[in-house]
Design a protein around this motif. Structure first.
Motif, PDB file in Angstrom:
ATOM      1  N   SER A 174       4.631   5.131  -5.012  1.00 12.70           N
ATOM      2  CA  SER A 174       3.570   4.142  -5.244  1.00 12.70           C
ATOM      3  C   SER A 174       4.122   2.929  -5.977  1.00 12.70           C
ATOM      4  CB  SER A 174       2.424   4.767  -6.047  1.00 12.70           C
ATOM      5  OG  SER A 174       2.880   5.280  -7.276  1.00 12.70           O
ATOM      6  N   THR A 176       3.019  -1.251  -7.628  1.00 10.15           N
ATOM      7  CA  THR A 176       1.962  -2.116  -8.154  1.00 10.15           C
ATOM      8  C   THR A 176       2.027  -3.491  -7.502  1.00 10.15           C
ATOM      9  OG1 THR A 176       3.407  -2.784  -9.980  1.00 10.15           O
ATOM     10  CG2 THR A 176       1.926  -0.918 -10.364  1.00 10.15           C
ATOM     11  N   GLY A 179       0.053  -5.060  -1.979  1.00  7.93           N
ATOM     12  CA  GLY A 179      -0.775  -4.289  -1.067  1.00  7.93           C
ATOM     13  C   GLY A 179      -0.781  -4.852   0.340  1.00  7.93           C
ATOM     14  N   ARG A 185      -1.927  -2.731   7.787  1.00  8.45           N
ATOM     15  CA  ARG A 185      -1.934  -1.269   7.641  1.00  8.45           C
ATOM     16  C   ARG A 185      -1.973  -0.572   8.998  1.00  8.45           C
ATOM     17  NH1 ARG A 185      -1.652   3.102   8.283  1.00  8.45           N
ATOM     18  NH2 ARG A 185      -2.514   4.919   7.196  1.00  8.45           N
ATOM     19  N   THR A 224      -3.815   1.731   0.499  1.00  5.33           N
ATOM     20  CA  THR A 224      -3.445   0.377   0.105  1.00  5.33           C
ATOM     21  C   THR A 224      -4.637  -0.561   0.214  1.00  5.33           C
ATOM     22  OG1 THR A 224      -1.887  -1.439   0.524  1.00  5.33           O
ATOM     23  CG2 THR A 224      -2.683  -0.227   2.449  1.00  5.33           C
ATOM     24  N   GLN A 225      -4.635  -1.579  -0.634  1.00  5.75           N
ATOM     25  CA  GLN A 225      -5.600  -2.664  -0.572  1.00  5.75           C
ATOM     26  C   GLN A 225      -4.898  -3.931  -1.051  1.00  5.75           C
ATOM     27  OE1 GLN A 225      -9.254  -2.035  -2.691  1.00  5.75           O
ATOM     28  NE2 GLN A 225      -9.775  -0.151  -1.593  1.00  5.75           N
ATOM     29  N   CYS A 228      -3.767  -4.597  -4.787  1.00  6.16           N
ATOM     30  CA  CYS A 228      -3.993  -3.344  -5.529  1.00  6.16           C
ATOM     31  C   CYS A 228      -2.874  -2.328  -5.340  1.00  6.16           C
ATOM     32  CB  CYS A 228      -5.324  -2.716  -5.103  1.00  6.16           C
ATOM     33  SG  CYS A 228      -6.767  -3.675  -5.578  1.00  6.16           S
ATOM     34  N   GLY A 229      -1.737  -2.778  -4.791  1.00  4.54           N
ATOM     35  CA  GLY A 229      -0.617  -1.863  -4.641  1.00  4.54           C
ATOM     36  C   GLY A 229      -0.744  -0.952  -3.426  1.00  4.54           C
ATOM     37  N   THR A 230       0.249  -0.078  -3.280  1.00  2.02           N
ATOM     38  CA  THR A 230       0.318   0.827  -2.129  1.00  2.02           C
ATOM     39  C   THR A 230       0.829   2.188  -2.584  1.00  2.02           C
ATOM     40  OG1 THR A 230       0.788  -1.013  -0.626  1.00  2.02           O
ATOM     41  CG2 THR A 230       1.347   1.194   0.155  1.00  2.02           C
TER      42      THR A 230
END
Length: 374
Positions: A174, A176, A179, A185, A224-225, A228-230
């Motif tokens: 993960s 930070t 995203g 995606r 993911t967003q 907002c990271g993945t």
């Protein structure tokens, strides 16, 4: 529909890589033979070394494509993912740079998995690369391992959306970073798809991740967003199998008679030259029909059949079946640049199998191994 599209693209990628491996076999094979003849003091030797190095890089690219095409798992062994990720820590810290904090959260009592160690390392490196690019201003990369039971004994199937019920070892990566939007995606694992500028990425990194995990019978989910990271969560089946002993290396030279079958003339000429230079008597055929005719005439003296798998009219496995009907004790060594031969092999590789591209030394060692086997 998405799974079917991925499967179709994977087959295309595997086919391209398979054809290219035939070319690479010839390039790297003859270059290795030349290197054995040219001393290091020769002014041309650095040029030859560069050719071989370029061939190795090209072979690595085809391995990426073959991993995506979900071919055979012939190099798999029992692994402890804690050992794998801990051993990679120094390299990952150099890869990420000083402005990204690397955090390892390894779980005590972690179960074992069966996978190719090189491919698992490649998975981690590719995910770390993507995470680094998603955090241009710095951030945190967390790599976590854990035993996970999905839908078993009260385990939550809702959290692990899309993961089949079972006992797994989870590897989570993960970041930070920035995203991804839904469109990105949805195309995440397609080969050659990249959001990076030209020259900054091949688009094979996440395709390789997808193929390697599927090849190990695992599953991967992505959360993911934008902004907002993945989180990539990789689920590999948990096993109790013990590590097998490594195979014994055999001598390379011999004096036996080998029937060589390959429709690619360049590959056939190279293998003929290597085998003949190392003491073997070699008979040639460029298709299955001529191979059967050659065996009918010379079967009494043929010790081994070395055949390509993907050939027109009659593939290598069909040839092997007909030959072993004539002589059940006949030794056959299959070779191919294609990793996905499920159409003719029902998803399983024979024990005597050689992946293209290979070096002359690898070829000789495998031939000797099969000839010496009981």
């Amino acid at each position: 529909m998405h799974a079917q599209k991925m499967e179709a693209v994977g087959r295309l990628a595997g086919g391209v890589a398979g054809d290219f491996n035939n070319v690479l076999t010839v390039i790297t094979g003859y270059a290795e033979l030349m290197r054995g003849e040219i001393p290091s003091s020769n002014p041309s030797r650095p040029y030859l070394d560069e050719i071989i190095y370029a061939g190795e890089r090209a072979a690595a690219l085809t391995r990426h494509l073959l991993a995506f095409s979900r071919g055979s798992n012939d190099q798999a062994r029992v692994l402890d993912l804690n050992t794998v990720v801990t051993g990679m820590k120094p390299m990952l810290q150099r890869l990420l740079g000083q402005n990204i904090e690397l955090i390892l959260l390894t779980s005590h009592g972690l179960g074992k998995v069966k996978a190719e160690p090189d491919q698992i390392e490649q998975v981690v490196v590719n995910l770390a690369n993507n995470a680094r690019d998603a955090m241009p201003q710095g951030g945190k990369l967390v790599i976590e391992t854990a035993n996970v039971d999905v839908g078993i004994g009260g385990g939550s199937a809702n959290k692990n959306v899309g993961v089949t019920a079972g006992s797994y070892v989870m590897l989570a990566v993960s970041d930070t970073g920035i995203g991804m939007d839904p469109e990105t995606r949805s195309r995440l694992f397609e080969p050659f798809f990249t959001t990076k500028p030209p020259g900054k990425g091949s688009g094979l990194g996440l395709a390789t991740v997808y193929g390697a995990i599927k090849q190990a019978d695992g599953q991967v989910t992505v959360y993911t967003q934008p902004n907002c990271g993945t989180i990539f969560e990789i689920y590999l089946p948990r096993i109790t199998e013990k590590t097998a002993e490594p195979a014994r290396k055999a001598l390379a030279r011999g004096s036996e008679t080998i029937l060589l079958v390959d429709d690619e003339e360049g590959v056939r000429r190279l293998i003929f030259a290597v085998l003949q230079a190392n003491g073997y008597d070699v008979l040639e055929a460029n298709n299955g029909t001529l191979a059967l005719a050659a065996y009918e005439k010379n079967g009494h003296k043929i010790d081994l059949v070395l055949t390509d798998v993907v050939m027109p009219q009659m593939n290598g496995f069909e040839l092997g079946k007909q030959l072993t009907e004539r002589n059940p004790a006949l030794k056959i060594l299959y070779m191919s640049g294609y990793r996905d031969n499920s159409a003719v092999l029902a998803g399983e590789l024979p024990p005597a199998f050689l992946h293209k591209p290979f070096t002359p030394d690898t070829l000789l060692a495998k031939v000797r191994e099969v000839l010496d086997a009981n």
